[in-house]
Motif scaffolding. Structure first.
Motif, PDB file in Angstrom:
ATOM      1  N   LEU A  74      48.317  41.114  32.984  1.00  0.00           N
ATOM      2  CA  LEU A  74      48.166  41.364  34.422  1.00  0.00           C
ATOM      3  C   LEU A  74      46.742  41.775  34.773  1.00  0.00           C
ATOM      4  CD1 LEU A  74      51.411  43.197  35.601  1.00  0.00           C
ATOM      5  CD2 LEU A  74      50.457  41.081  36.479  1.00  0.00           C
ATOM      6  N   LYS A  75      46.116  42.546  33.902  1.00  0.00           N
ATOM      7  CA  LYS A  75      44.738  42.977  34.158  1.00  0.00           C
ATOM      8  C   LYS A  75      43.813  41.766  34.280  1.00  0.00           C
ATOM      9  CE  LYS A  75      41.147  46.040  32.335  1.00  0.00           C
ATOM     10  NZ  LYS A  75      40.775  46.957  31.222  1.00  0.00           N
ATOM     11  N   ASN A  76      44.001  40.784  33.398  1.00  0.00           N
ATOM     12  CA  ASN A  76      43.190  39.563  33.452  1.00  0.00           C
ATOM     13  C   ASN A  76      43.504  38.746  34.705  1.00  0.00           C
ATOM     14  OD1 ASN A  76      42.008  40.206  30.985  1.00  0.00           O
ATOM     15  ND2 ASN A  76      43.578  39.125  29.816  1.00  0.00           N
ATOM     16  N   TYR A  77      44.799  38.679  35.059  1.00  0.00           N
ATOM     17  CA  TYR A  77      45.186  37.915  36.241  1.00  0.00           C
ATOM     18  C   TYR A  77      44.595  38.534  37.511  1.00  0.00           C
ATOM     19  CZ  TYR A  77      48.606  35.517  33.273  1.00  0.00           C
ATOM     20  OH  TYR A  77      49.209  34.769  32.297  1.00  0.00           O
ATOM     21  N   LYS A  78      44.599  39.874  37.574  1.00  0.00           N
ATOM     22  CA  LYS A  78      44.042  40.551  38.750  1.00  0.00           C
ATOM     23  C   LYS A  78      42.546  40.273  38.879  1.00  0.00           C
ATOM     24  CE  LYS A  78      47.421  44.325  38.837  1.00  0.00           C
ATOM     25  NZ  LYS A  78      47.646  45.778  38.608  1.00  0.00           N
ATOM     26  N   ALA A  79      41.835  40.316  37.744  1.00  0.00           N
ATOM     27  CA  ALA A  79      40.395  40.035  37.770  1.00  0.00           C
ATOM     28  C   ALA A  79      40.141  38.588  38.198  1.00  0.00           C
ATOM     29  CB  ALA A  79      39.799  40.291  36.385  1.00  0.00           C
ATOM     30  N   GLU A  80      40.977  37.678  37.705  1.00  0.00           N
ATOM     31  CA  GLU A  80      40.843  36.264  38.058  1.00  0.00           C
ATOM     32  C   GLU A  80      41.051  36.066  39.559  1.00  0.00           C
ATOM     33  OE1 GLU A  80      42.585  32.181  36.138  1.00  0.00           O
ATOM     34  OE2 GLU A  80      44.044  33.756  36.608  1.00  0.00           O
ATOM     35  N   LEU A  81      42.078  36.720  40.104  1.00  0.00           N
ATOM     36  CA  LEU A  81      42.377  36.573  41.529  1.00  0.00           C
ATOM     37  C   LEU A  81      41.285  37.214  42.387  1.00  0.00           C
ATOM     38  CD1 LEU A  81      44.722  35.258  43.071  1.00  0.00           C
ATOM     39  CD2 LEU A  81      45.684  37.532  43.399  1.00  0.00           C
ATOM     40  N   THR A  82      40.711  38.312  41.905  1.00  0.00           N
ATOM     41  CA  THR A  82      39.612  38.963  42.634  1.00  0.00           C
ATOM     42  C   THR A  82      38.414  38.027  42.747  1.00  0.00           C
ATOM     43  OG1 THR A  82      40.321  41.166  41.912  1.00  0.00           O
ATOM     44  CG2 THR A  82      38.040  40.936  42.639  1.00  0.00           C
ATOM     45  N   ASN A  83      38.101  37.320  41.675  1.00  0.00           N
ATOM     46  CA  ASN A  83      36.985  36.364  41.709  1.00  0.00           C
ATOM     47  C   ASN A  83      37.258  35.235  42.704  1.00  0.00           C
ATOM     48  OD1 ASN A  83      35.538  37.770  39.764  1.00  0.00           O
ATOM     49  ND2 ASN A  83      36.443  36.639  38.063  1.00  0.00           N
ATOM     50  N   LEU A  84      38.508  34.768  42.733  1.00  0.00           N
ATOM     51  CA  LEU A  84      38.853  33.707  43.680  1.00  0.00           C
ATOM     52  C   LEU A  84      38.764  34.212  45.122  1.00  0.00           C
ATOM     53  CD1 LEU A  84      41.869  32.080  41.798  1.00  0.00           C
ATOM     54  CD2 LEU A  84      39.681  30.997  42.309  1.00  0.00           C
ATOM     55  N   LYS A  85      39.177  35.466  45.347  1.00  0.00           N
ATOM     56  CA  LYS A  85      39.064  36.042  46.693  1.00  0.00           C
ATOM     57  C   LYS A  85      37.604  36.100  47.130  1.00  0.00           C
ATOM     58  CE  LYS A  85      43.164  39.023  46.548  1.00  0.00           C
ATOM     59  NZ  LYS A  85      43.638  40.424  46.495  1.00  0.00           N
ATOM     60  N   ARG A  86      36.737  36.487  46.201  1.00  0.00           N
ATOM     61  CA  ARG A  86      35.307  36.566  46.521  1.00  0.00           C
ATOM     62  C   ARG A  86      34.759  35.179  46.877  1.00  0.00           C
ATOM     63  NH1 ARG A  86      33.855  38.589  42.060  1.00  0.00           N
ATOM     64  NH2 ARG A  86      34.203  40.753  42.652  1.00  0.00           N
ATOM     65  N   GLU A  87      35.212  34.184  46.132  1.00  0.00           N
ATOM     66  CA  GLU A  87      34.738  32.819  46.385  1.00  0.00           C
ATOM     67  C   GLU A  87      35.205  32.320  47.750  1.00  0.00           C
ATOM     68  OE1 GLU A  87      34.889  28.445  44.142  1.00  0.00           O
ATOM     69  OE2 GLU A  87      35.647  30.249  43.156  1.00  0.00           O
ATOM     70  N   VAL A  88      36.480  32.593  48.081  1.00  0.00           N
ATOM     71  CA  VAL A  88      37.008  32.168  49.387  1.00  0.00           C
ATOM     72  C   VAL A  88      36.309  32.914  50.516  1.00  0.00           C
ATOM     73  CG1 VAL A  88      39.074  32.148  50.840  1.00  0.00           C
ATOM     74  CG2 VAL A  88      39.233  31.458  48.451  1.00  0.00           C
ATOM     75  N   MET A  90      33.249  33.975  50.544  1.00  0.00           N
ATOM     76  CA  MET A  90      31.931  33.365  50.717  1.00  0.00           C
ATOM     77  C   MET A  90      32.030  32.089  51.549  1.00  0.00           C
ATOM     78  SD  MET A  90      29.567  35.204  49.248  1.00  0.00           S
ATOM     79  CE  MET A  90      28.249  34.020  49.026  1.00  0.00           C
ATOM     80  N   MET A  91      33.123  31.335  51.339  1.00  0.00           N
ATOM     81  CA  MET A  91      33.302  30.098  52.107  1.00  0.00           C
ATOM     82  C   MET A  91      33.515  30.378  53.591  1.00  0.00           C
ATOM     83  SD  MET A  91      35.792  27.810  49.706  1.00  0.00           S
ATOM     84  CE  MET A  91      35.368  27.407  48.016  1.00  0.00           C
ATOM     85  N   SER A  92      34.187  31.502  53.893  1.00  0.00           N
ATOM     86  CA  SER A  92      34.542  31.785  55.290  1.00  0.00           C
ATOM     87  C   SER A  92      33.415  32.461  56.057  1.00  0.00           C
ATOM     88  CB  SER A  92      35.786  32.678  55.336  1.00  0.00           C
ATOM     89  OG  SER A  92      35.516  33.937  54.748  1.00  0.00           O
ATOM     90  N   MET A  93      32.327  32.829  55.385  1.00  0.00           N
ATOM     91  CA  MET A  93      31.238  33.534  56.063  1.00  0.00           C
ATOM     92  C   MET A  93      30.417  32.560  56.898  1.00  0.00           C
ATOM     93  SD  MET A  93      29.966  36.217  53.118  1.00  0.00           S
ATOM     94  CE  MET A  93      28.598  36.745  54.140  1.00  0.00           C
ATOM     95  N   GLY A  94      30.361  32.821  58.215  1.00  0.00           N
ATOM     96  CA  GLY A  94      29.523  32.015  59.099  1.00  0.00           C
ATOM     97  C   GLY A  94      28.880  32.876  60.159  1.00  0.00           C
ATOM     98  N   ALA A  95      29.140  34.188  60.080  1.00  0.00           N
ATOM     99  CA  ALA A  95      28.646  35.102  61.110  1.00  0.00           C
ATOM    100  C   ALA A  95      27.128  35.157  61.126  1.00  0.00           C
ATOM    101  CB  ALA A  95      29.226  36.500  60.879  1.00  0.00           C
ATOM    102  N   GLY A  96      26.481  35.134  59.961  1.00  0.00           N
ATOM    103  CA  GLY A  96      25.026  35.225  59.900  1.00  0.00           C
ATOM    104  C   GLY A  96      24.356  34.069  60.620  1.00  0.00           C
ATOM    105  N   ALA A  97      24.863  32.883  60.416  1.00  0.00           N
ATOM    106  CA  ALA A  97      24.284  31.709  61.079  1.00  0.00           C
ATOM    107  C   ALA A  97      24.459  31.800  62.584  1.00  0.00           C
ATOM    108  CB  ALA A  97      24.952  30.442  60.544  1.00  0.00           C
ATOM    109  N   ARG A  98      25.623  32.317  63.042  1.00  0.00           N
ATOM    110  CA  ARG A  98      25.844  32.435  64.491  1.00  0.00           C
ATOM    111  C   ARG A  98      24.922  33.484  65.103  1.00  0.00           C
ATOM    112  NH1 ARG A  98      31.147  31.794  62.785  1.00  0.00           N
ATOM    113  NH2 ARG A  98      31.570  34.032  62.922  1.00  0.00           N
ATOM    114  N   GLU A  99      24.660  34.587  64.379  1.00  0.00           N
ATOM    115  CA  GLU A  99      23.751  35.612  64.895  1.00  0.00           C
ATOM    116  C   GLU A  99      22.342  35.052  65.062  1.00  0.00           C
ATOM    117  OE1 GLU A  99      24.009  38.871  62.252  1.00  0.00           O
ATOM    118  OE2 GLU A  99      26.009  39.495  62.928  1.00  0.00           O
TER     119      GLU A  99
END
Length: 216
Positions: A74-88, A90-99
């Motif tokens: 489970l510890k490995n799975y949680k770390a894996e899912l955390t990395n995927l959350k970070r990647e997603v 990053m994909m959803s960030m668009g606020a800087g360009a709009r500012e």
């Protein structure tokens, strides 16, 4: 219990495999094409969180050897899912360009429409996030309810076992009373028999003594 963990584990692995493929595919798109894909990826991440919570619940109910091994997974799975959350994320960030676009001070009609559309999309994402958080709370509440029901069921079984034990003790006491009563009756009867024998012997001795006296 371990079978349920393995079932959730297979579901999690299939989900993560699809998530990784989805991230790779979304990463190859431009921002406008990528934007509709992000909510789907976030929903899959929420499902991954739910599966991890269920695996954690199952693992903590096991004996130490299996429990330790499964919690390590489970510890490995949680770390894996955390990395995927970070990647997603990053994909959803668009606020800087709009500012940067707003700070430019000059807009064409098309640019203004794009800014308004982006703001509306952000509000939609925020609403979706709140809905997902609500669903997560509901799932956690449901899992807590299931855990409480399981505890109550175990307590009911313990109480039922205690009740059956008490019934067994009552039955043994009742049988003991019957045995003691029978023994008491036998003792009383034996006393009467002994008293009768003693009286008979005394009478016999008296008769014999009287007969000898007359003969003398």
């Amino acid at each position: 219990m371990s079978e349920m963990f393995q079932t959730y584990e297979r579901q999690y692995q299939e989900l993560v495999s699809g998530l990784k493929q989805g991230c790779v595919a979304a990463g190859a798109l431009n921002e406008d094409q990528r934007r509709p894909k992000v909510p789907e990826l976030k929903t899959a991440l929420d499902e991954g969180d739910s599966l991890i919570r269920r695996m954690d619940l199952e693992a903590r109910g096991l004996q130490p050897p299996q429990k330790t091994a499964f919690l390590g997974k489970l510890k490995n799975y949680k770390a894996e899912l955390t990395n995927l959350k970070r990647e997603v994320k990053m994909m959803s960030m668009g606020a800087g360009a709009r500012e940067q676009l707003l700070e430019g001070g000059q807009f064409t009609t098309s640019q203004e429409q794009r800014v308004q559309l982006a703001a509306a999309t952000d509000r939609m994402y925020q609403t979706g996030d709140r809905i997902r958080e609500g669903k997560k709370v509901l799932v956690e509440t449901e899992e807590l309810g299931v855990s409480i029901l399981q505890d109550l069921h175990r307590q009911r079984e313990v109480l039922q076992h205690s009740k059956n034990t008490l019934h067994g003790v009552d039955d043994n006491i009742a049988r003991g009373k019957v045995i003691i009563h029978n023994i008491s009756r036998r003792i009383t009867r034996n006393k009467y028999i002994m008293a009768g024998l003693i009286i008979f012997l005394l009478l016999a001795i008296l008769v014999i003594a009287t007969g000898k006296r007359h003969q003398g």
